[in-house]
Design an enzyme around this catalytic site. Structure first.
Site, mmCIF file in Angstrom:
data_model
loop_
_atom_site.group_PDB
_atom_site.id
_atom_site.type_symbol
_atom_site.label_atom_id
_atom_site.label_comp_id
_atom_site.label_asym_id
_atom_site.label_seq_id
_atom_site.Cartn_x
_atom_site.Cartn_y
_atom_site.Cartn_z
ATOM 1 N N THR A 105 0.857 -1.175 0.000
ATOM 2 C CA THR A 105 0.000 0.000 0.000
ATOM 3 C C THR A 105 0.897 1.230 0.000
ATOM 4 O O THR A 105 1.549 1.537 1.001
ATOM 5 C CB THR A 105 -0.905 0.020 1.248
ATOM 6 O OG1 THR A 105 -1.651 -1.189 1.303
ATOM 7 C CG2 THR A 105 -1.849 1.213 1.222
ATOM 8 N N LYS A 140 1.775 5.743 8.013
ATOM 9 C CA LYS A 140 1.861 5.804 6.546
ATOM 10 C C LYS A 140 0.485 5.663 5.902
ATOM 11 O O LYS A 140 0.091 6.470 5.050
ATOM 12 C CB LYS A 140 2.788 4.701 6.034
ATOM 13 C CG LYS A 140 2.758 4.505 4.522
ATOM 14 C CD LYS A 140 3.630 3.356 4.079
ATOM 15 C CE LYS A 140 3.112 1.994 4.456
ATOM 16 N NZ LYS A 140 1.982 1.558 3.592
ATOM 17 N N LYS A 153 -7.604 -0.140 -1.460
ATOM 18 C CA LYS A 153 -6.866 -0.369 -0.217
ATOM 19 C C LYS A 153 -6.857 0.890 0.642
ATOM 20 O O LYS A 153 -6.813 0.810 1.876
ATOM 21 C CB LYS A 153 -5.437 -0.814 -0.533
ATOM 22 C CG LYS A 153 -4.690 -1.390 0.670
ATOM 23 C CD LYS A 153 -5.304 -2.686 1.156
ATOM 24 C CE LYS A 153 -4.636 -3.181 2.449
ATOM 25 N NZ LYS A 153 -3.236 -3.573 2.264
#
Length: 296
Positions: free
Chosen positions: A98, A246, A174
């Site tokens: 991702t 993140k 995602k």
């Protein structure tokens, strides 16, 4: 005779090695890692070792990448030791991490100059599920690229969902997925911290919540580790806290670009950022409960 399908796995860490081992059950697998010890482990599992990424990808049908972020993706493909020029025209790069929509679409455009397609295939599931071929994988790629990558994806996934026909579609899905996961972890931590503050038994509270309407996968999965977060050694690290720094950063960046307010995701992101600043980055993400309630 049709040549054996071959795939190069670059990075033989916690996820890369079990994926490579799983793929080795049916395919020819090349392996590369900067850590010689990981290469040794891979070799003992029947994976063909290489001393450079460029050599590992030469002549293969597919390359599987599991990188940390967009900068690493760019470096492994197009950096000083990048593999792009060593890839065979007609092969595919399968991107399992991702990293965000923009980085994947940019990499896909540059790879097309080499006659190589990028298969955007972010996955969910830990090392055990990777080794068992029990991952959830969502795919964004052109039909021909999906067909080329199928031998790899079908071995790794128990649930394989085609979410779109272009690279970036997998990252978009995602991003939505990680919004929910990050918020659920933060909400679970807040709930269990409140239960403890109100004098409730944490273990029985968790068990009862998980049996009712307030239950969720993340509460059931992370809840026990949240209770272990106060132990001297903390919880076992199965998913680092800074991964959600993140991932929620990707969520809020994508939402701003779309002109959409995501106040709940933004609040969760701040909790993980505070945890990172407090030195919890390398701890399990369940340690976010200690941001809300520093001590038991």
């Amino acid at each position: 005779m049709t040549p054996a399908y071959s795939v190069a796995v670059l990075g033989l860490g916690a996820m890369g090695l079990p994926m490579a081992t799983r793929l080795r059950t049916s395919l020819t697998v090349h392996g590369f890692d900067i850590d010689p010890a990981r290469v040794t482990l891979a070799t003992s599992a029947g994976i063909v070792p290489f001393t450079s990424a460029r050599d590992a990808v030469t002549g293969v049908d597919a390359v599987l990448l599991a990188v940390r972020n967009g900068a690493q993706l760019d470096d492994v493909l197009f950096g000083d030791s990048g593999i792009a020029a060593s890839l065979t025209a007609g092969s595919v790069v399968i991107m399992t991490s991702t990293v965000g929509i923009a980085d994947v679409t940019s990499a896909a455009a540059r790879l097309s100059d080499h006659g190589v397609a990028l298969v955007d295939a972010p996955l969910s599931g830990g090392p055990v599920r990777a080794g068992d071929g029990d991952l959830l994988i969502v795919v964004g790629a052109e039909p021909a690229a999906r067909e080329k990558a199928a031998p790899v994806l079908e071995l790794l996934a128990s649930t394989l969902s085609v979410i779109g026909d272009k690279p970036g579609d997998g990252q978009a899905f995602k991003t939505v997925n990680q919004l929910l996961c990050g918020v659920h972890i933060a909400a679970g931590a807040e709930a269990l911290a409140l239960a403890r503050s109100l004098g409730l038994d944490p273990e029985s509270t968790l068990a009862t919540l998980s049996a009712g309407a307030a239950g969720s996968f993340m509460l059931a999965n992370r809840g026990p580790r949240m209770l272990e977060a106060y132990d001297d050694d903390g919880a076992e690290v199965l998913s680092r806290l800074d991964i959600f720094v993140k991932d929620l950063g990707i969520v809020t960046t994508a939402a701003r670009a779309a002109g959409l307010a995501t106040p709940v995701a933004a609040a969760a992101e701040q909790l993980f950022l505070v945890g990172q600043a407090a030195g919890l980055a390398a701890e399990d993400d369940s340690a976010v409960i200690r941001v809300i309630a520093p001590s038991a």
